[in-house]
Design a protein around this motif. Structure first.
Motif, PDB file in Angstrom:
ATOM      1  N   ASP A 112      -5.004  -3.447   8.064  1.00 24.49           N
ATOM      2  CA  ASP A 112      -4.793  -2.615   6.876  1.00 24.49           C
ATOM      3  C   ASP A 112      -5.718  -2.968   5.719  1.00 24.49           C
ATOM      4  O   ASP A 112      -5.602  -2.401   4.636  1.00 24.49           O
ATOM      5  CB  ASP A 112      -3.329  -2.702   6.433  1.00 24.49           C
ATOM      6  CG  ASP A 112      -2.901  -4.137   6.171  1.00 24.49           C
ATOM      7  OD1 ASP A 112      -3.703  -5.062   6.450  1.00 24.49           O
ATOM      8  OD2 ASP A 112      -1.768  -4.336   5.690  1.00 24.49           O
ATOM      9  N   THR A 113      -6.635  -3.910   5.940  1.00 25.92           N
ATOM     10  CA  THR A 113      -7.632  -4.199   4.910  1.00 25.92           C
ATOM     11  C   THR A 113      -8.550  -2.988   4.753  1.00 25.92           C
ATOM     12  O   THR A 113      -8.945  -2.378   5.744  1.00 25.92           O
ATOM     13  CB  THR A 113      -8.482  -5.425   5.327  1.00 25.92           C
ATOM     14  OG1 THR A 113      -7.617  -6.540   5.554  1.00 25.92           O
ATOM     15  CG2 THR A 113      -9.498  -5.795   4.253  1.00 25.92           C
ATOM     16  N   LEU A 114      -8.875  -2.621   3.505  1.00 32.96           N
ATOM     17  CA  LEU A 114      -9.818  -1.523   3.309  1.00 32.96           C
ATOM     18  C   LEU A 114     -11.170  -1.921   3.882  1.00 32.96           C
ATOM     19  O   LEU A 114     -11.648  -3.040   3.667  1.00 32.96           O
ATOM     20  CB  LEU A 114      -9.953  -1.186   1.827  1.00 32.96           C
ATOM     21  CG  LEU A 114      -8.771  -0.432   1.202  1.00 32.96           C
ATOM     22  CD1 LEU A 114      -8.984  -0.260  -0.297  1.00 32.96           C
ATOM     23  CD2 LEU A 114      -8.591   0.932   1.883  1.00 32.96           C
ATOM     24  N   ARG A 169     -10.615   4.462   4.140  1.00 28.27           N
ATOM     25  CA  ARG A 169     -10.145   4.080   5.470  1.00 28.27           C
ATOM     26  C   ARG A 169     -10.000   2.571   5.581  1.00 28.27           C
ATOM     27  O   ARG A 169     -10.665   1.798   4.891  1.00 28.27           O
ATOM     28  CB  ARG A 169     -11.104   4.598   6.545  1.00 28.27           C
ATOM     29  CG  ARG A 169     -11.096   6.122   6.595  1.00 28.27           C
ATOM     30  CD  ARG A 169     -11.939   6.619   7.719  1.00 28.27           C
ATOM     31  NE  ARG A 169     -11.266   6.437   9.021  1.00 28.27           N
ATOM     32  CZ  ARG A 169     -11.846   6.734  10.175  1.00 28.27           C
ATOM     33  NH1 ARG A 169     -13.060   7.197  10.201  1.00 28.27           N
ATOM     34  NH2 ARG A 169     -11.178   6.573  11.309  1.00 28.27           N
ATOM     35  N   THR A 170      -9.120   2.183   6.476  1.00 27.61           N
ATOM     36  CA  THR A 170      -8.873   0.755   6.708  1.00 27.61           C
ATOM     37  C   THR A 170      -9.709   0.260   7.890  1.00 27.61           C
ATOM     38  O   THR A 170     -10.269   1.051   8.657  1.00 27.61           O
ATOM     39  CB  THR A 170      -7.390   0.512   7.048  1.00 27.61           C
ATOM     40  OG1 THR A 170      -7.102   1.179   8.277  1.00 27.61           O
ATOM     41  CG2 THR A 170      -6.477   1.012   5.941  1.00 27.61           C
ATOM     42  N   GLN A 200      -8.618   1.699  11.086  1.00 25.48           N
ATOM     43  CA  GLN A 200      -9.042   3.081  11.335  1.00 25.48           C
ATOM     44  C   GLN A 200     -10.525   3.175  11.696  1.00 25.48           C
ATOM     45  O   GLN A 200     -10.965   4.189  12.223  1.00 25.48           O
ATOM     46  CB  GLN A 200      -8.748   3.940  10.097  1.00 25.48           C
ATOM     47  CG  GLN A 200      -7.255   4.139   9.861  1.00 25.48           C
ATOM     48  CD  GLN A 200      -6.960   4.706   8.483  1.00 25.48           C
ATOM     49  OE1 GLN A 200      -7.621   4.359   7.504  1.00 25.48           O
ATOM     50  NE2 GLN A 200      -5.962   5.559   8.396  1.00 25.48           N
TER      51      GLN A 200
END
Lengths: 167, 167
Positions: free
Chosen positions: A35-37, A105-106, A109
């Motif tokens: 979930d890190t950008l 987006r992460t 993704q």
């Protein structure tokens, strides 16, 4: 390289009195989550001149190890990766338009296909084993994990070469 | 990563008033020749924390660009690269014996198979083009060559990310 390098390694080993293992060469290394950008992950890579990034799950188990070039891949549209001519003619405004779909987006993704072999070793791995793994997976970064699969540190190519060459 | 990264690039471009080209991002980079001792090449890589090595011919034209992991490959016996279990059980004395056949070898004698695509660009290549090339070839290092094919500098992944992210 080879004999002198390994001779240096042998001398170092004689000093230690045993084969050098991953657990001794490993050092702390920053991680990112799914979930890190993606832009934050890129800034971490660039800001600290890291050879790559280690993506971990919620309890610190490596999910994937991304060489720096594959972090870069997240920012490049697939059709530009495969068509050098197209990458040349796209001007910045078009590139911005094309890339806007990736906004916010992460890492999760943006991840590429998972690698066939994860560059991860246990603390007992030998220097030769780490070197072979780096060469085979083309990863300048190997995560060291304990029996539960939790990351305990990492070995970078630079650190491994320094150890091999005694520098 | 993507929009913020490219937005930063756009802002930088607006300041320059034109698209950033390889010739502007390239910096001097050390090279090795086919007759350089492989161990010296490894020391250069390790001692200066380079992302890879550029092998040039007698007049400075890049013959191949080796990511650091592929320089490391020169020191690892092929069967150890492909068999993790074997790499683990070989102790140092055996490794020394096995590697002694490589003693005094040159870069030219240790080179892997040539890559399908050489990570080389001309000075007019755009940042997007360089990024795509690095991602595609998995090379954190791209040589910049003039019309005669002579190397004029190189762009590293770190330098490219710094330019993209404005750091």
């Amino acid at each position: 390289m080879c004999r002198e390098a390994w001779s240096a390694l042998l001398i170092a080993d004689e000093g230690w009195g045993h084969a050098v293992r991953a657990g001794e060469v490993a050092a702390p290394f920053p991680t990112v989550g799914l979930d890190t950008l993606a832009v934050e992950a890129a800034r971490l890579l660039a800001g600290r001149n890291l050879p790559g990034l280690i993506v971990v799950d919620g309890v610190g188990r490596p999910l994937t190890v991304l060489p720096g070039t594959q972090v870069l891949r997240m920012a490049v549209p697939a059709y530009c990766q495969d068509d050098p001519a197209l990458a040349r003619v796209i001007d910045e405004a078009e590139a911005d338009l094309l890339l806007s779909g990736l906004e916010g987006r992460t890492v999760g993704q943006c991840l590429p296909e998972p690698p066939r072999e994860l560059p991860v070793v246990d603390p007992d791995a030998t220097v030769l084993e780490i070197a072979a793994l780096m060469a085979r997976t083309r990863s300048p970064l190997v995560a060291v994990v304990d029996e539960a699969g939790t990351m305990r540190g990492a070995v970078t190519l630079d650190a491994l070469l320094d150890r091999m060459l005694g520098s």
